[in-house]
Design a protein around this motif. Structure first.
Motif, PDB file in Angstrom:
ATOM      1  N   ALA A   1       0.834  -1.210   0.000  1.00 33.18           N
ATOM      2  CA  ALA A   1       0.000   0.000   0.000  1.00 33.18           C
ATOM      3  C   ALA A   1       0.865   1.255   0.000  1.00 33.18           C
ATOM      4  O   ALA A   1       0.562   2.238  -0.678  1.00 33.18           O
ATOM      5  CB  ALA A   1      -0.934  -0.007   1.204  1.00 33.18           C
ATOM      6  N   ALA A   2       1.973   1.224   0.770  1.00 32.64           N
ATOM      7  CA  ALA A   2       2.892   2.366   0.783  1.00 32.64           C
ATOM      8  C   ALA A   2       3.502   2.579  -0.597  1.00 32.64           C
ATOM      9  O   ALA A   2       3.606   3.710  -1.088  1.00 32.64           O
ATOM     10  CB  ALA A   2       3.984   2.144   1.827  1.00 32.64           C
ATOM     11  N   MET A   3       3.887   1.491  -1.253  1.00 31.06           N
ATOM     12  CA  MET A   3       4.458   1.591  -2.598  1.00 31.06           C
ATOM     13  C   MET A   3       3.438   2.138  -3.588  1.00 31.06           C
ATOM     14  O   MET A   3       3.791   2.831  -4.542  1.00 31.06           O
ATOM     15  CB  MET A   3       4.950   0.217  -3.055  1.00 31.06           C
ATOM     16  CG  MET A   3       6.192  -0.258  -2.306  1.00 31.06           C
ATOM     17  SD  MET A   3       6.717  -1.918  -2.810  1.00 31.06           S
ATOM     18  CE  MET A   3       7.257  -1.597  -4.484  1.00 31.06           C
ATOM     19  N   GLY A   4       2.157   1.856  -3.343  1.00 35.13           N
ATOM     20  CA  GLY A   4       1.107   2.362  -4.221  1.00 35.13           C
ATOM     21  C   GLY A   4       0.960   3.868  -4.171  1.00 35.13           C
ATOM     22  O   GLY A   4       0.299   4.460  -5.024  1.00 35.13           O
TER      23      GLY A   4
ATOM     24  N   GLY B   1       4.163  15.560  -5.022  1.00 38.98           N
ATOM     25  CA  GLY B   1       3.160  14.517  -5.233  1.00 38.98           C
ATOM     26  C   GLY B   1       1.759  15.074  -5.048  1.00 38.98           C
ATOM     27  O   GLY B   1       1.546  16.293  -5.018  1.00 38.98           O
ATOM     28  N   SER B   2       0.812  14.202  -4.891  1.00 42.06           N
ATOM     29  CA  SER B   2      -0.586  14.618  -4.725  1.00 42.06           C
ATOM     30  C   SER B   2      -0.759  15.407  -3.429  1.00 42.06           C
ATOM     31  O   SER B   2      -0.202  15.037  -2.395  1.00 42.06           O
ATOM     32  CB  SER B   2      -1.489  13.385  -4.694  1.00 42.06           C
ATOM     33  OG  SER B   2      -2.789  13.743  -4.243  1.00 42.06           O
TER      34      SER B   2
ATOM     35  N   LYS C   1      -7.619   7.535  -3.788  1.00 38.32           N
ATOM     36  CA  LYS C   1      -6.491   6.817  -4.390  1.00 38.32           C
ATOM     37  C   LYS C   1      -5.317   6.707  -3.428  1.00 38.32           C
ATOM     38  O   LYS C   1      -4.635   5.676  -3.373  1.00 38.32           O
ATOM     39  CB  LYS C   1      -6.065   7.550  -5.671  1.00 38.32           C
ATOM     40  CG  LYS C   1      -4.944   6.866  -6.438  1.00 38.32           C
ATOM     41  CD  LYS C   1      -4.639   7.642  -7.723  1.00 38.32           C
ATOM     42  CE  LYS C   1      -3.506   6.998  -8.504  1.00 38.32           C
ATOM     43  NZ  LYS C   1      -3.180   7.780  -9.738  1.00 38.32           N
ATOM     44  N   TYR C   2      -5.077   7.766  -2.674  1.00 42.85           N
ATOM     45  CA  TYR C   2      -3.958   7.787  -1.729  1.00 42.85           C
ATOM     46  C   TYR C   2      -4.452   7.701  -0.290  1.00 42.85           C
ATOM     47  O   TYR C   2      -3.857   8.251   0.628  1.00 42.85           O
ATOM     48  CB  TYR C   2      -3.104   9.038  -1.958  1.00 42.85           C
ATOM     49  CG  TYR C   2      -2.566   9.086  -3.369  1.00 42.85           C
ATOM     50  CD1 TYR C   2      -1.612   8.159  -3.787  1.00 42.85           C
ATOM     51  CD2 TYR C   2      -3.044  10.002  -4.289  1.00 42.85           C
ATOM     52  CE1 TYR C   2      -1.132   8.175  -5.081  1.00 42.85           C
ATOM     53  CE2 TYR C   2      -2.564  10.023  -5.597  1.00 42.85           C
ATOM     54  CZ  TYR C   2      -1.619   9.095  -5.984  1.00 42.85           C
ATOM     55  OH  TYR C   2      -1.152   9.105  -7.283  1.00 42.85           O
ATOM     56  N   GLY C   3      -5.539   6.965  -0.109  1.00 40.05           N
ATOM     57  CA  GLY C   3      -6.123   6.815   1.222  1.00 40.05           C
ATOM     58  C   GLY C   3      -5.220   6.104   2.209  1.00 40.05           C
ATOM     59  O   GLY C   3      -5.439   6.196   3.419  1.00 40.05           O
ATOM     60  N   PHE C   4      -4.193   5.410   1.720  1.00 40.54           N
ATOM     61  CA  PHE C   4      -3.247   4.765   2.627  1.00 40.54           C
ATOM     62  C   PHE C   4      -2.644   5.768   3.593  1.00 40.54           C
ATOM     63  O   PHE C   4      -2.376   5.444   4.751  1.00 40.54           O
ATOM     64  CB  PHE C   4      -2.123   4.073   1.835  1.00 40.54           C
ATOM     65  CG  PHE C   4      -1.019   3.547   2.709  1.00 40.54           C
ATOM     66  CD1 PHE C   4      -1.190   2.405   3.485  1.00 40.54           C
ATOM     67  CD2 PHE C   4       0.209   4.208   2.776  1.00 40.54           C
ATOM     68  CE1 PHE C   4      -0.164   1.941   4.309  1.00 40.54           C
ATOM     69  CE2 PHE C   4       1.230   3.743   3.588  1.00 40.54           C
ATOM     70  CZ  PHE C   4       1.040   2.605   4.354  1.00 40.54           C
ATOM     71  N   TRP C   5      -2.434   7.022   3.132  1.00 43.00           N
ATOM     72  CA  TRP C   5      -1.912   8.045   4.038  1.00 43.00           C
ATOM     73  C   TRP C   5      -2.868   8.260   5.204  1.00 43.00           C
ATOM     74  O   TRP C   5      -2.443   8.535   6.325  1.00 43.00           O
ATOM     75  CB  TRP C   5      -1.672   9.357   3.303  1.00 43.00           C
ATOM     76  CG  TRP C   5      -0.396   9.383   2.531  1.00 43.00           C
ATOM     77  CD1 TRP C   5       0.832   8.960   2.954  1.00 43.00           C
ATOM     78  CD2 TRP C   5      -0.210   9.863   1.194  1.00 43.00           C
ATOM     79  NE1 TRP C   5       1.769   9.148   1.959  1.00 43.00           N
ATOM     80  CE2 TRP C   5       1.157   9.696   0.870  1.00 43.00           C
ATOM     81  CE3 TRP C   5      -1.050  10.411   0.237  1.00 43.00           C
ATOM     82  CZ2 TRP C   5       1.689  10.061  -0.358  1.00 43.00           C
ATOM     83  CZ3 TRP C   5      -0.538  10.770  -0.987  1.00 43.00           C
ATOM     84  CH2 TRP C   5       0.834  10.598  -1.277  1.00 43.00           C
ATOM     85  N   GLY C   6      -4.164   8.158   4.944  1.00 46.94           N
ATOM     86  CA  GLY C   6      -5.139   8.294   6.018  1.00 46.94           C
ATOM     87  C   GLY C   6      -4.997   7.191   7.043  1.00 46.94           C
ATOM     88  O   GLY C   6      -5.050   7.442   8.252  1.00 46.94           O
ATOM     89  N   TYR C   7      -4.813   5.964   6.562  1.00 46.86           N
ATOM     90  CA  TYR C   7      -4.657   4.843   7.492  1.00 46.86           C
ATOM     91  C   TYR C   7      -3.305   4.893   8.211  1.00 46.86           C
ATOM     92  O   TYR C   7      -3.237   4.763   9.433  1.00 46.86           O
ATOM     93  CB  TYR C   7      -4.787   3.497   6.774  1.00 46.86           C
ATOM     94  CG  TYR C   7      -4.408   2.350   7.689  1.00 46.86           C
ATOM     95  CD1 TYR C   7      -5.286   1.922   8.677  1.00 46.86           C
ATOM     96  CD2 TYR C   7      -3.148   1.752   7.611  1.00 46.86           C
ATOM     97  CE1 TYR C   7      -4.929   0.915   9.554  1.00 46.86           C
ATOM     98  CE2 TYR C   7      -2.780   0.745   8.481  1.00 46.86           C
ATOM     99  CZ  TYR C   7      -3.671   0.326   9.449  1.00 46.86           C
ATOM    100  OH  TYR C   7      -3.311  -0.662  10.328  1.00 46.86           O
TER     101      TYR C   7
END
Length: 419
Positions: free
Chosen positions: A243-246, A292-293, A351-357
């Motif tokens: 997920a981090a790589m994504g 980045g985003s 798309k970058y919701g991993f940052w939220g988690y």
């Protein structure tokens, strides 16, 4: 960031280097004021509480000085310098955080502010940098002490209310818009601003396994409805790394900005009008800036630094406030490309919701810990009984539990926990 506990030292702030002395600051004072004569007294004190700074040594330097005309004056600076190798600096210094921050203060931040100054708008993003020195591979940054201008942080345990959030989001939009114009004028940011430091060896990491075990045990005590449903969503090591790589952002068509990269309340300083309204805002700590985003900064701000009762119910409103001001700033700065639509920004947040988690799982845990001299990232990640005790305390902290009862279902509903 590689999983290595040696870089953290709870008491590093109290170990004042011998070169921090009157002679060192004479050149700084002479450069600032030709009327400077001599330093009468110099007192270095820690600028951050123990356990709240992991990548640098930060000191507040208090001075009584005498001027050539005989008057005396009090001065105060913030000094930020690299950790010594034997104090955990070897790994941290290999990540090039200080060269990046040096470039930000020396070149990029003044240029971002200049875009607005050229249009007659007095916008500042950071404290004034008084001195930067690179000597024998050590970088030292001397900054104005914003406390002397009545800047302060809010209470991190409480978070920003709506008036504060509106101003902070607008300030972030100003910063991001200027960073886009910098990219248009000067081209790509240096390589260090393009990289992400991924977790190393998480599949074999006893630290990560210990954290997951403690986390799931704590979750049983939270009072979550459908506890099993959420427990199954917590990513294993391989899923976490994937997920981090994504979040590597290589799509050339996607709208990108220079993220602050560590955008939460302790890196946001504010001063106020006499009536108590927010007057000015400055950002500090530019070691993790990344191209980045804008979702990266937005996720961290909303998850880590908003009043608990506003975080989820106003989430979409926060994105609109940011987007509206971003478009205004891009127009002011004469950006000619199509700006992002509001829907584009929402898609990016998913798309970058991993940052939220990830910021919920690690950063928010420490932010919501009441003042505790023993609180540190080291204890959060270390395996064994001592780590287990601290993690239980952290993960069952009522402030964190209250936040998680809102955040976890929210991330689940949006599909962000589909690892």
């Amino acid at each position: 960031m590689p999983d290595n506990s040696n870089k953290f030292n709870n008491n590093i702030q109290f170990d004042i280097p011998k070169w921090i002395n009157a002679k060192y600051f004479e050149k700084v004072l002479l450069r600032e004021d030709s009327n400077f004569h001599k330093i009468l007294k110099l007192t270095p004190i820690p600028a951050t509480p123990p356990g709240e700074n992991y990548t640098s040594l930060m000191m507040r330097i208090l001075m009584d000085i005498e001027l050539k005309d005989g008057y005396t004056q009090q001065k105060s600076y913030i000094v930020k310098t690299m950790l010594d190798d034997d104090k955990g600096g070897t790994l941290i210094n290999s990540l090039n955080l200080f060269p990046k921050e040096k470039l930000m203060y020396e070149q990029i931040l003044p240029q971002l502010e200049q875009f607005y100054h050229d249009l007659g708008k007095k916008i500042k993003f950071a404290p004034k940098c008084q001195w930067i020195e690179q000597k024998s591979s050590r970088i030292t940054i001397v900054l104005e002490d914003l406390n002397t201008k009545k800047f302060r942080n809010i209470n991190r345990l409480k978070g920003f209310d709506m008036p504060h959030m509106k101003r902070v989001l607008e300030k972030l939009a100003e910063f991001h818009a200027a960073s886009v114009m910098w990219h248009e004028k000067y081209g790509a940011y240096p390589d260090d601003f393009q990289k992400s430091y991924l977790p190393a060896n998480y599949e074999k990491s006893k630290s990560y396994q210990a954290r997951i075990q403690s986390y799931k045990a704590a979750m049983r005590t939270w009072g979550l409805e459908d506890y099993d449903k959420y427990m199954e969503c917590i990513p294993n090591a391989e899923q976490f790394v994937n997920a981090a790589m994504g979040c590597f952002n290589t799509d050339p068509a996607e709208f990108k900005v220079l993220n602050h990269g560590d955008f939460w309340s302790s890196n946001i300083m504010l001063n106020y009008t006499s009536s108590g309204e927010v007057n000015q805002i400055r950002f500090v700590d530019f070691q993790l800036c990344k191209w980045g985003s804008p979702a990266q900064d937005l996720w961290e701000l909303i998850i880590c630094s908003v009043e608990s009762n506003l975080r989820i119910c106003e989430f979409d409103h926060f994105i609109r406030i940011y987007h509206t001001h971003l478009l205004k700033c891009l127009r002011v700065l004469h950006y000619v490309k199509p700006p992002p639509k509001l829907s584009d920004l929402h898609i990016s947040m998913l798309k970058y919701g991993f940052w939220g988690y990830s910021t919920t799982f690690t950063h928010l845990v420490l932010i919501l810990m009441p003042s505790d001299k023993d609180a540190s990232l080291l204890k959060l990640i270390q395996p064994g009984d001592e780590g287990d005790k601290f993690r239980h305390k952290a993960y069952t902290n009522p402030l964190y539990v209250r936040a998680m009862l809102d955040i976890l279902p929210f991330l689940y509903r949006r599909g962000i926990l589909d690892f």
